[in-house]
Design a protein around this motif. Sequence first.
Motif, PDB file in Angstrom:
ATOM      1  N   GLU A 291       0.856  -1.237  -0.034  1.00 52.23           N
ATOM      2  CA  GLU A 291      -0.078   0.042   0.012  1.00 52.23           C
ATOM      3  C   GLU A 291       0.944   1.276  -0.274  1.00 52.23           C
ATOM      4  N   ARG A 292       2.039   1.071   0.581  1.00 49.30           N
ATOM      5  CA  ARG A 292       3.103   2.411   0.526  1.00 49.30           C
ATOM      6  C   ARG A 292       3.946   2.256  -0.660  1.00 49.30           C
ATOM      7  N   GLY A 293       3.776   1.450  -1.617  1.00 45.08           N
ATOM      8  CA  GLY A 293       4.615   1.342  -3.089  1.00 45.08           C
ATOM      9  C   GLY A 293       5.804   0.709  -2.389  1.00 45.08           C
ATOM     10  N   LEU A 294       5.912  -0.017  -1.444  1.00 45.41           N
ATOM     11  CA  LEU A 294       7.104  -0.969  -1.052  1.00 45.41           C
ATOM     12  C   LEU A 294       7.007  -2.632  -1.438  1.00 45.41           C
ATOM     13  N   ALA A 295       7.872  -2.967  -0.993  1.00 46.34           N
ATOM     14  CA  ALA A 295       7.886  -4.360  -1.052  1.00 46.34           C
ATOM     15  C   ALA A 295       8.245  -5.213  -0.008  1.00 46.34           C
ATOM     16  N   PHE A 296       7.674  -6.596   0.310  1.00 43.20           N
ATOM     17  CA  PHE A 296       8.080  -7.230   1.154  1.00 43.20           C
ATOM     18  C   PHE A 296       9.017  -8.515   0.628  1.00 43.20           C
ATOM     19  N   GLY A 297       8.589  -8.814  -0.665  1.00 43.81           N
ATOM     20  CA  GLY A 297       8.837  -9.884  -1.527  1.00 43.81           C
ATOM     21  C   GLY A 297       9.120 -11.130  -0.745  1.00 43.81           C
ATOM     22  N   ALA A 298      10.484 -11.720  -0.897  1.00 41.40           N
ATOM     23  CA  ALA A 298      10.738 -12.890  -0.447  1.00 41.40           C
ATOM     24  C   ALA A 298      11.316 -12.794   1.029  1.00 41.40           C
ATOM     25  N   GLY A 299      11.118 -11.517   1.572  1.00 44.91           N
ATOM     26  CA  GLY A 299      11.467 -11.380   3.187  1.00 44.91           C
ATOM     27  C   GLY A 299      13.240 -10.788   3.179  1.00 44.91           C
ATOM     28  N   VAL A 300      13.445 -10.108   2.001  1.00 43.87           N
ATOM     29  CA  VAL A 300      14.974  -9.836   1.931  1.00 43.87           C
ATOM     30  C   VAL A 300      15.034  -8.306   2.497  1.00 43.87           C
ATOM     31  N   LEU A 301      16.094  -8.074   3.449  1.00 45.33           N
ATOM     32  CA  LEU A 301      16.521  -6.647   4.068  1.00 45.33           C
ATOM     33  C   LEU A 301      18.018  -6.530   3.802  1.00 45.33           C
ATOM     34  N   THR A 302      18.285  -5.858   2.652  1.00 46.31           N
ATOM     35  CA  THR A 302      19.633  -5.561   2.567  1.00 46.31           C
ATOM     36  C   THR A 302      19.830  -4.292   2.789  1.00 46.31           C
ATOM     37  N   LEU A 303      20.931  -3.862   4.012  1.00 49.37           N
ATOM     38  CA  LEU A 303      21.109  -2.798   4.323  1.00 49.37           C
ATOM     39  C   LEU A 303      22.380  -1.732   3.357  1.00 49.37           C
TER      40      LEU A 303
END
Length: 419
Positions: A291-303
């Motif tokens: 809803e915010r134009g962002l993605a959860f996808g496959a649960g990847v969080l790359t810093l």
Amino acid sequence: MNGPILPRLLAGPPLGAGTESLADHVARIGRAPVGGPWLVDELDASGLLGRGGAGFPVGRKWRSVAERPAGPAVVVVNGAEGEPGSAKDRALMTLRPHLVLDGAVLAAETIGAEVVHVYVGAEHVAALRTMHAAILERGAGWRVPVFLVAAPRGYVAGEQSAVIHYIEAGDARPTTPYRPWERGVDGAPTLVQNVESLAHVALISRHGAGWFAEAGRAHSPGTALVTLSGAGLRLGVREIELGTPLGEVLDSAGVDRDALRGVLLGGYFGTWARLDDGTAALPLDPVGLRERGLAFGAGVLTLLGRDECGVDATARIMAFLAGESAAQCGPCVFGLRALADATARLAVGRAEPGDLGRIERWAAMVQGRGACAHPDGAVGLLASSFVAFGDEYARHAERGDCSATPGPAMAARPAGAAA
């Protein structure tokens, strides 16, 4: 079943103890029930969303195959995990293989499949070895035949039509326009389901939809595995309640938020976001992020660290994605390469006049034109980088340097190097 919400998928022996055996798996949670129409109803009630990246409701996906007119179906367990920033599926296959296999058999029984193919990325050696051992461990006790397939390397090798094409013909490239639940492996209706999704099914079948929905803090129920990396961190897999704020996940991992510039949410087909107080408060929830134009996808969080450049990181990802094209249509072969080259010029301080405008124009030309979703995913990632790092793009274009590493030009990175 009452008790702490976490862990669920990773419950059981300490993770450092390695693979959970079949005997220990059964002693801990019991044998899986026999699948059937009741399980589709339970999955619908649970609200389980697929964990492969698209976030499609699992119950609805199964129902589309289960309610076909006639004929046997096929189940494919998708463990290709070609996303460079993800390690969750191979961690699950290595540590809890029998959760995955239970889910696969339940799927086969529920949709009327006569065979299960377990498709595991060949580069994930430990996961491939563990799944092979787990299949053998069950001996002749299979209720449905299960076969292991070593998937070739490649980002697109996990796309569902590419998975089907490889099982059929040994060619892991996206192909047919048919929907798998209508025509898949050998022409049969086929359910292609992610590893983590099936592991959740194994637990829901035992504990019920209500138990599953006890977890979750925002729109989506349940827990999910996320892979955290970047800014000096190695790939690490954690289980979270969906809806947990990003900042809480970072704090629990011991990450210094002040040392971060941004975060790539969802992987290489995901979205960049600047890391500020508002971003740290974002609930990690597939529906809310979308809803915010962002993605959860496959649960990847790359810093991305403060001493790193978002333009440079994006250029490296674009080079990788251009190199991972299936090379079957113009938008990938020419469009992604042109976008990657222009982004690389900006990253190293050698922009040509009009490069920013070209990127915007070319991206619009590529969007929606590919034979598969590969160019769309790449363009979406690129577009998000302009939102997150628009000031940096302007500085690179106008001055040829970067606020992260000020100077006349940044060192060029090898083409195709992963972020």
